[in-house]
Design an enzyme around this catalytic site. Structure first.
Site, PDB file in Angstrom:
ATOM      1  CB  SER A 175      -0.898   0.009   1.235  1.00  0.00           C
ATOM      2  OG  SER A 175      -1.539   1.272   1.382  1.00  0.00           O
ATOM      3  CE1 TYR A 188      -3.785  -2.746   5.077  1.00  0.00           C
ATOM      4  CE2 TYR A 188      -3.083  -0.540   4.440  1.00  0.00           C
ATOM      5  CZ  TYR A 188      -3.464  -1.826   4.101  1.00  0.00           C
ATOM      6  OH  TYR A 188      -3.526  -2.192   2.775  1.00  0.00           O
TER       7      TYR A 188
END
Length: 302
Positions: A175, A188
């Protein structure tokens, strides 16, 4: 000896110019894509979201076999049946990649039932979606186990055989938050940053391993259930990526042997700005874009 070092020093800038020109030419000319017809692909988190679209894309491009790993049998079964309808052999195994013993056990089962894996796609991930002080300790551990350590276990399980065969590819669906963190997703962002370091180190380590390569994909916010409720301040300027787009570009990156892929291309600007702007300016960019508050309406998978 001194002449050898001097020669290497003079040759180095020439090599850099050549590689930059070569990369520029590759951007203009249509790339030669690798044939995938002999490859066996394993996708973790393959039952839904980007993982399901990856399975579809690999099937469209003619891979020999697809193996799906995940924790929800219903989703795995549905995706497996869909891939088989497309004419590609597909199998699924229930596996929590955060569980080391389970990964090694299921990796052995895959080799015995299906054969050697030549493309491993580490896609499985979870997000807790809360601030540090609001986070449950077990949920924080779960994020690190699945998003980061899971890649250690899966890679250790399948990479040795790839090295023996001199044929293999390790893929990580990461990501852009690995490079530019946001509040409200500390679990995350941390796990993805660790995962990025893992892949960067692995990619460099494979330089002397013929036939075995790695690809790291760093997409912007993608419209999947996992980040349901996340809101961008200017969605027309920064629209979320479609999962099928991420899947298509990922498979193309594998076929082109591209080490790192940022999606969309505008994320390169973010990386450049982060490297040259002072922290105060970066904070203003975050405030203006709304990334400070984008997780305030986060719901996640229901």
């Amino acid at each position: 000896m001194i002449w050898k070092w001097l020669g290497a020093l003079l040759l180095f800038p020439v090599q850099m110019v050549y590689l930059v020109v070569k990369a520029a030419v590759c951007l203009v000319l249509p790339p030669k894509l690798r044939d995938l017809s002999r490859e066996n692909v394993l996708v973790t988190g393959g039952g839904r979201g980007i993982g399901r679209h990856l399975a579809r894309e690999f099937a469209r491009r003619g891979v020999r076999k697809i193996i799906l790993w995940g924790r929800t049998e219903k989703c795995l079964k549905e995706t497996t049946e869909e891939i088989r309808m497309m004419g590609t052999e597909c199998h699924y195994f229930i596996c929590d990649v955060g569980n080391r013993e389970e990964v090694y056990r299921q990796a052995k089962a895959v080799r015995e039932k299906v054969g050697d894996i030549t493309i491993l796609v580490n896609n499985a991930a979870v997000v807790h979606g809360k601030s540090l002080m609001d986070s449950d300790d077990d949920a924080l551990l779960k994020s690190q186990h699945i998003n980061t350590l899971g890649q250690f276990w899966t890679t250790k399980a399948f990479l040795p055989r790839m090295l023996e065969l001199q044929n293999g590819h390790i893929v990580c669906l990461n990501s852009v938050l690995a490079l530019s963190a946001i509040p409200g997703a500390i679990d995350y962002c941390t796990s993805k940053a660790s995962s990025f370091a893992f892949m960067e180190s692995l990619t460099l380590g494979l330089l002397d391993c013929p036939g075995v390569n790695a690809t790291t994909v760093l997409p912007f916010h993608t419209s999947t259930e996992m980040f349901q409720g996340m809101r961008i301040r200017f969605p027309s300027l920064f629209p979320p990526l479609k999962p099928e787009t991420v899947a298509r570009r990922t498979v193309e990156a594998v076929q082109m042997n591209q080490a790192f892929l940022l999606l969309p291309w505008t994320m390169h600007v973010l990386v450049i700005l982060k490297s040259i702007l002072p922290q105060a300016a970066l904070e203003e960019i975050h405030k203006f874009s709304g990334s400070y508050t984008c997780m305030n309406t986060f719901k996640g998978r229901t």
